[in-house]
Design a protein around this motif. Structure first.
Motif, PDB file in Angstrom:
ATOM      1  N   GLY A 300       0.819  -1.207   0.000  1.00 54.66           N
ATOM      2  CA  GLY A 300       0.000   0.000   0.000  1.00 54.66           C
ATOM      3  C   GLY A 300       0.852   1.255   0.000  1.00 54.66           C
ATOM      4  O   GLY A 300       0.568   2.220  -0.730  1.00 54.66           O
ATOM      5  N   LYS A 301       1.918   1.254   0.797  1.00 53.90           N
ATOM      6  CA  LYS A 301       2.809   2.412   0.849  1.00 53.90           C
ATOM      7  C   LYS A 301       3.570   2.585  -0.461  1.00 53.90           C
ATOM      8  O   LYS A 301       3.813   3.714  -0.905  1.00 53.90           O
ATOM      9  CB  LYS A 301       3.791   2.260   2.012  1.00 53.90           C
ATOM     10  N   CYS A 303       2.500   1.776  -3.474  1.00 54.15           N
ATOM     11  CA  CYS A 303       1.568   2.362  -4.439  1.00 54.15           C
ATOM     12  C   CYS A 303       1.301   3.835  -4.133  1.00 54.15           C
ATOM     13  O   CYS A 303       1.203   4.668  -5.040  1.00 54.15           O
ATOM     14  CB  CYS A 303       0.258   1.572  -4.451  1.00 54.15           C
ATOM     15  N   GLU A 304       1.199   4.143  -2.862  1.00 58.56           N
ATOM     16  CA  GLU A 304       0.975   5.540  -2.467  1.00 58.56           C
ATOM     17  C   GLU A 304       2.138   6.419  -2.919  1.00 58.56           C
ATOM     18  O   GLU A 304       1.938   7.538  -3.422  1.00 58.56           O
ATOM     19  CB  GLU A 304       0.802   5.628  -0.952  1.00 58.56           C
ATOM     20  N   SER A 305       3.358   5.923  -2.767  1.00 55.58           N
ATOM     21  CA  SER A 305       4.529   6.697  -3.173  1.00 55.58           C
ATOM     22  C   SER A 305       4.594   6.898  -4.679  1.00 55.58           C
ATOM     23  O   SER A 305       5.195   7.862  -5.163  1.00 55.58           O
ATOM     24  CB  SER A 305       5.803   5.998  -2.690  1.00 55.58           C
ATOM     25  N   GLY A 307       1.818   7.154  -6.482  1.00 56.85           N
ATOM     26  CA  GLY A 307       0.615   7.872  -6.869  1.00 56.85           C
ATOM     27  C   GLY A 307      -0.391   7.031  -7.625  1.00 56.85           C
ATOM     28  O   GLY A 307      -1.152   7.537  -8.443  1.00 56.85           O
ATOM     29  N   THR A 309      -3.510   3.859  -7.480  1.00 54.31           N
ATOM     30  CA  THR A 309      -4.564   3.305  -6.632  1.00 54.31           C
ATOM     31  C   THR A 309      -4.232   1.864  -6.258  1.00 54.31           C
ATOM     32  O   THR A 309      -3.858   1.064  -7.122  1.00 54.31           O
ATOM     33  CB  THR A 309      -5.918   3.355  -7.351  1.00 54.31           C
TER      34      THR A 309
END
Length: 366
Positions: A300-301, A303-305, A307, A309
């Protein structure tokens, strides 16, 4: 439309009832039942799944499990509009039980039979909880037998990378077994690692990363597994395990944390590379090992980094279940992907892909 899903690829006998409707031009799913009969207790005494025992247990359980799914859903068998079944890949004896039952059921009801690839089913579980999931996404499947990346376009899965040897789940189980953890080892490793991460001692244990550096999306876990098992044998000898003593609990926690950290890091490295190479902006992570708390957090982190989903099923839908098979079947039914009475079970990914390609070539898929 009522789709009945049957899953028996390994050691869980599963059946589910899924109500599929159309909302704003998209499929909407309402899960009416999802019944799973686990064989974990049976196989725990052997430290892993015994194929012959698994297939016999499926044969004993499948009728009752399917009846329970129908009763829980509050419908009758005659309300079923289509039957979806996992036909590959998996343990051939186990698969044959589900395929045979599904063929007989579909034939008796006069409804379509939908052949579902087990790997694609895992990713399709995400549809049940993410109604806005786009038709195109990057799928990371992490399980006992697979650690693979797929480009997905309108329910067509194209593998773009996969482990060269052991899968991540297999690696967790092997190391867990050497540490004397109960089967399945992956779940016990997850809990031990959580305690190990609370201290700094685990960082002193060095394992080789599984992420290859040759530009491919192909991790390798066999070297990592061997590197972990060898010192574990040494540790057990020093602890006097041969005379009945156990490894210190803190040692187990440190090893679990170190092994988990490098395994999760390697998977996320390949995930990052896949996103950067493909440019796809939605990632789906699914499969039994997708339930690992440390992998869920790290992916999750990652993918967040980047940008993008990140979507992953809830824990109850990560393990094998009939709901994911029904969801995959609904998507395939949209493209007219049907099988007849000659449908067989296939143990390998390659054979499954070949069968699917034949359907595409005949025009039955699109």
């Amino acid at each position: 439309m009522i789709i009945f899903g049957v899953e028996s690829s390994c050691d869980d006998t599963c059946a589910a009832v899924l109500d599929v409707t159309a909302e704003n031009g998209r499929m909407a799913f309402r899960l009416l039942s999802n019944i799973v009969s686990s064989q974990t207790e049976i196989h725990a005494r052997y430290g892993g799944v015994v194929p012959e025992i698994a297939s016999r247990a499926h044969g004993e359980a499948i009728s009752a499990i399917c009846d329970e799914a129908i009763e829980t859903a509050g419908i009758k068998y005659t309300d079923i509009d289509a039957v979806a079944v996992t036909f590959a890949p998996g343990l051939i004896g186990s698969l044959l039980v589900g395929v045979s039952f599904a063929k007989a059921l579909a034939s008796s009801l006069g409804v379509p039979l939908i052949p579902v690839n087990h790997i694609e089913a895992h990713a399709s579980a995400t549809y049940l909880e993410y109604p806005g999931l786009p038709d195109s996404f990057l799928a990371l499947i992490v399980s006992g037998g697979h650690t693979s990346l797929y480009r997905v376009e309108d329910s067509v899965f194209t593998e773009i990378g996969g482990t060269r040897d052991d899968a991540a789940g297999e690696a967790f189980d092997k190391v867990g077994r050497v540490m004397g953890l109960p089967y399945p080892g992956g779940a016990a490793m997850d809990k031990l690692a959580a305690r190990g991460f609370l201290r700094e001692d685990y960082k002193k244990i060095k394992f080789p990363p599984p992420a290859t550096t040759d530009g491919t999306l192909e991790p390798s876990f066999s070297g990592l597994t061997t590197a972990a098992i060898t010192p574990l044998h040494n540790l057990t000898q020093k602890a006097g395990l041969e005379s009945g003593a156990l490894l210190p609990e803190e040692t187990k926690e440190d090893v679990a944390a170190a092994f988990t950290a490098v395994t999760v890091g390697g998977i996320c490295d390949k995930l990052r590379e896949a996103v950067e190479q493909t440019g796809i902006r939605t990632v789906v992570m699914a499969g039994g090992v997708a339930a690992n708390s440390h992998l869920r957090l790290a992916a999750g982190k990652t993918c967040e980094s980047l940008g993008v989903t990140f979507c992953t099923p809830s824990l109850k839908l990560c393990a094998d279940n009939g709901a994911m098979t029904a969801a995959a079947g609904a998507k395939l039914m949209k493209f007219g992907c049907f099988a007849d009475s000659t449908l067989n079970a296939y143990a390998s990914d390659e054979a499954a892909a070949e069968y699917t390609e034949k359907l595409r070539g005949s025009g039955d898929l699109h």
